[in-house]
Design a protein around this motif. Structure first.
Motif, mmCIF file in Angstrom:
data_model
loop_
_atom_site.group_PDB
_atom_site.id
_atom_site.type_symbol
_atom_site.label_atom_id
_atom_site.label_comp_id
_atom_site.label_asym_id
_atom_site.label_seq_id
_atom_site.Cartn_x
_atom_site.Cartn_y
_atom_site.Cartn_z
ATOM 1 N N UNK A 299 10.574 -1.440 12.239
ATOM 2 C CA UNK A 299 10.280 -0.248 11.457
ATOM 3 C C UNK A 299 8.844 0.232 11.640
ATOM 4 N N UNK A 300 7.934 -0.694 11.899
ATOM 5 C CA UNK A 300 6.529 -0.318 12.093
ATOM 6 C C UNK A 300 6.343 0.556 13.338
ATOM 7 N N UNK A 301 7.271 0.472 14.285
ATOM 8 C CA UNK A 301 7.165 1.271 15.502
ATOM 9 C C UNK A 301 7.386 2.761 15.230
ATOM 10 N N UNK A 302 8.193 3.070 14.203
ATOM 11 C CA UNK A 302 8.495 4.476 13.906
ATOM 12 C C UNK A 302 7.845 4.937 12.601
ATOM 13 N N UNK A 303 7.075 4.073 11.965
ATOM 14 C CA UNK A 303 6.493 4.396 10.675
ATOM 15 C C UNK A 303 5.251 5.267 10.814
ATOM 16 N N UNK A 304 5.198 6.360 10.028
ATOM 17 C CA UNK A 304 4.034 7.241 9.986
ATOM 18 C C UNK A 304 3.388 7.257 8.600
ATOM 19 N N UNK A 305 3.825 6.340 7.742
ATOM 20 C CA UNK A 305 3.299 6.257 6.388
ATOM 21 C C UNK A 305 2.505 4.969 6.216
ATOM 22 N N UNK B 289 11.092 12.835 3.687
ATOM 23 C CA UNK B 289 11.736 12.850 5.000
ATOM 24 C C UNK B 289 11.374 11.607 5.808
ATOM 25 N N UNK B 290 10.089 11.250 5.817
ATOM 26 C CA UNK B 290 9.662 10.067 6.557
ATOM 27 C C UNK B 290 10.270 8.797 5.959
ATOM 28 N N UNK B 291 10.278 8.707 4.643
ATOM 29 C CA UNK B 291 10.832 7.508 4.005
ATOM 30 C C UNK B 291 12.344 7.420 4.211
ATOM 31 N N UNK B 292 13.011 8.561 4.192
ATOM 32 C CA UNK B 292 14.454 8.566 4.425
ATOM 33 C C UNK B 292 14.790 8.043 5.819
ATOM 34 N N UNK B 293 13.983 8.413 6.792
ATOM 35 C CA UNK B 293 14.175 7.904 8.155
ATOM 36 C C UNK B 293 14.007 6.390 8.199
ATOM 37 N N UNK B 294 12.969 5.887 7.522
ATOM 38 C CA UNK B 294 12.748 4.440 7.471
ATOM 39 C C UNK B 294 13.916 3.711 6.813
ATOM 40 N N UNK B 295 14.378 4.245 5.680
ATOM 41 C CA UNK B 295 15.452 3.601 4.938
ATOM 42 C C UNK B 295 16.751 3.574 5.738
ATOM 43 N N UNK B 296 17.098 4.690 6.379
ATOM 44 C CA UNK B 296 18.323 4.722 7.171
ATOM 45 C C UNK B 296 18.234 3.801 8.377
ATOM 46 N N UNK B 297 17.050 3.722 8.991
ATOM 47 C CA UNK B 297 16.851 2.809 10.122
ATOM 48 C C UNK B 297 17.024 1.358 9.680
ATOM 49 N N UNK C 125 9.079 -1.508 1.141
ATOM 50 C CA UNK C 125 9.946 -0.886 0.150
ATOM 51 C C UNK C 125 11.267 -0.461 0.765
ATOM 52 N N UNK C 126 11.241 0.061 1.986
ATOM 53 C CA UNK C 126 12.473 0.487 2.656
ATOM 54 C C UNK C 126 13.393 -0.703 2.915
ATOM 55 N N UNK C 127 12.834 -1.840 3.281
ATOM 56 C CA UNK C 127 13.637 -3.040 3.527
ATOM 57 C C UNK C 127 14.300 -3.514 2.240
ATOM 58 N N UNK C 128 13.521 -3.566 1.166
ATOM 59 C CA UNK C 128 14.084 -3.994 -0.121
ATOM 60 C C UNK C 128 15.173 -3.041 -0.604
ATOM 61 N N UNK C 129 14.957 -1.740 -0.456
ATOM 62 C CA UNK C 129 15.959 -0.763 -0.878
ATOM 63 C C UNK C 129 17.207 -0.839 -0.008
#
Length: 422
Positions: free
Chosen positions: A82-88, A36-44, A95-99
């Protein structure tokens, strides 16, 4: 005999082969939170890149011109965002940026060809691919870093493939809600195979030649499996014509079941074959199944449609390196119609090949395997200059001679017949 010919050292084309195994997700609750956390990062990340994407319509052909932002220019500001909303862990941001870039590039190719709508891609399938810096192999398990000093561990010690991955190197695991996919890679050994086996694929058998004798391996069990599933599928299709919704569900169910059963048989069959022939250089035909339907009648076309030659060759190709073996694809053109002694090509061939020039006689399928063996050894047919042709001594092989009982390996019985060459 041909086995005494100097073949030379065969070297693999690739340095590594890759395998992927799946295990059940034993940490579903923790995994759901991570996904869930990674999905939020990726969509952002996709939203941010989409705002900088330019889409133009070309006047001449009406196609789209799509320009994506350059990675070097937007990487730093996007990472800060992304670091502002990242909890991981911070590595998940990279990884989210590359994906996100990978998803947009794939969408761009499809959109230009008209295979995707001009709408912002959204992450629908929940998953997360773990970087190598975020995973550590501990014994027969992998430890995933979620946050600093917070981990998820997935063991594979009790899995069926655990004994196979001891010499393999783990790549980037993929975590989903139900399963965890573990990609491994294996470095190919630089060795010369001890044995050679040329295989001719037929409807009910695999006919092979190993340099000393002919070998016939029965595929009737696989053919019967395909035939029985075809009969069941025909009944389901008849039901689906009257009950549309329920019929579609049944068709999906039986198609999935047929694919799984056939693939399971092919894997067991290939494992048994490799156990019987380790350290072997296999030569198989590069078959064009669609081209066979052109000259075939309706009855033969149905029989050809039940074959799974390419599946057997594909599984054999990627599993062979684990047994110190290699696979080479050979052009099957004229292999059953050419004389292995003089290279003459006959116009009509029945069950038995008979050369009109030198009188050579042999079963048609065994003759094809012998020609495949010659091609593997680098001896093509040179009909124009007969004295240059390198053939074999006259053979009088016959089917059904010296039948050896079933060879068993990994619980699968393979019916093998050996044919002596006088």
């Amino acid at each position: 005999m041909l086995k005494n010919l100097r073949i030379g050292k065969f070297e693999p084309e690739e340095e590594y082969v890759h395998f992927t195994y799946s295990i059940k997700n034993s940490e579903r609750e923790k995994s759901k939170e991570l996904i869930k956390e990674y999905r939020t990062l990726l969509q952002k990340a996709i939203d941010y890149l989409w705002s900088l994407t330019k889409i133009q319509v070309r006047k001449k052909n009406g196609n789209y011109k799509i320009t994506l932002p350059k990675k070097k220019e937007v990487y730093k500001p996007l990472r800060e965002e992304l670091e502002k909303i990242n909890h991981l862990a911070s590595h998940y941001v990279d990884k989210a940026i590359n994906d996100a870039f990978s998803i947009l590039k794939s969408w761009r190719k499809r959109a230009i060809k008209g295979r995707a709508s001009i709408e912002k891609p959204r992450v629908k399938k929940a998953y997360v691919r773990i970087k190598t810096t975020l995973r550590k192999v501990v014994g027969e398990s992998v430890r995933i870093t979620v946050r600093p000093h917070e981990y998820i561990t997935f063991p594979w010690s009790k899995s069926w493939f655990s004994r196979r991955v001891r010499e393999l190197e783990l790549g980037e695991p993929i975590i989903k809600e139900e399963k965890v996919y573990l990609p491994f890679r294996y470095k190919l050994p630089w060795v010369t195979p001890v044995n050679f086996l040329a295989i001719d694929s037929n409807l009910y058998t695999l006919d092979a030649y190993d340099g000393e004798k002919f070998v016939t391996i029965s595929l009737k069990q696989l053919y019967s499996l395909k035939y029985s599933m075809e009969v069941k599928r025909a009944k389901v299709q008849s039901f689906a014509s009257k009950h549309t919704k329920r019929g579609r569900e049944l068709m999906r169910k039986y198609s999935h079941r047929e694919r799984n059963r056939v693939l399971d048989f092919v894997h067991k069959f290939v494992n048994a074959l490799l156990d019987l022939y380790p350290m072997t250089f296999f030569a198989v035909e590069k078959l064009d199944k669609e081209g066979m339907f052109v000259d075939a009648n309706e009855s033969l076309s149905r029989k050809i449609s039940r074959t799974v030659w390419r599946s057997i060759h594909r599984v054999l190709k990627y599993k062979a390196p684990l047994y110190g073996s290699f696979v080479k694809e050979v052009n099957p053109y004229l292999t059953s119609r050419s004389c292995p002694r003089c290279g003459f090509v006959s116009r009509k061939v029945g069950k038995t090949f008979e050369c009109e020039r030198c009188g050579f006689k042999l079963d048609r399928q065994l003759n094809a395997s012998l020609n495949i063996y010659l091609k593997m050894c680098g001896f093509p047919h040179i009909r124009e200059i007969a004295r240059v042709w390198v053939g074999v001594i006259p053979l009088m092989g016959r089917r059904g001679m010296n039948v050896r009982d079933f060879g068993e390996a990994q619980g699968l019985r393979i019916n093998i017949k050996y044919h002596e060459i006088p």
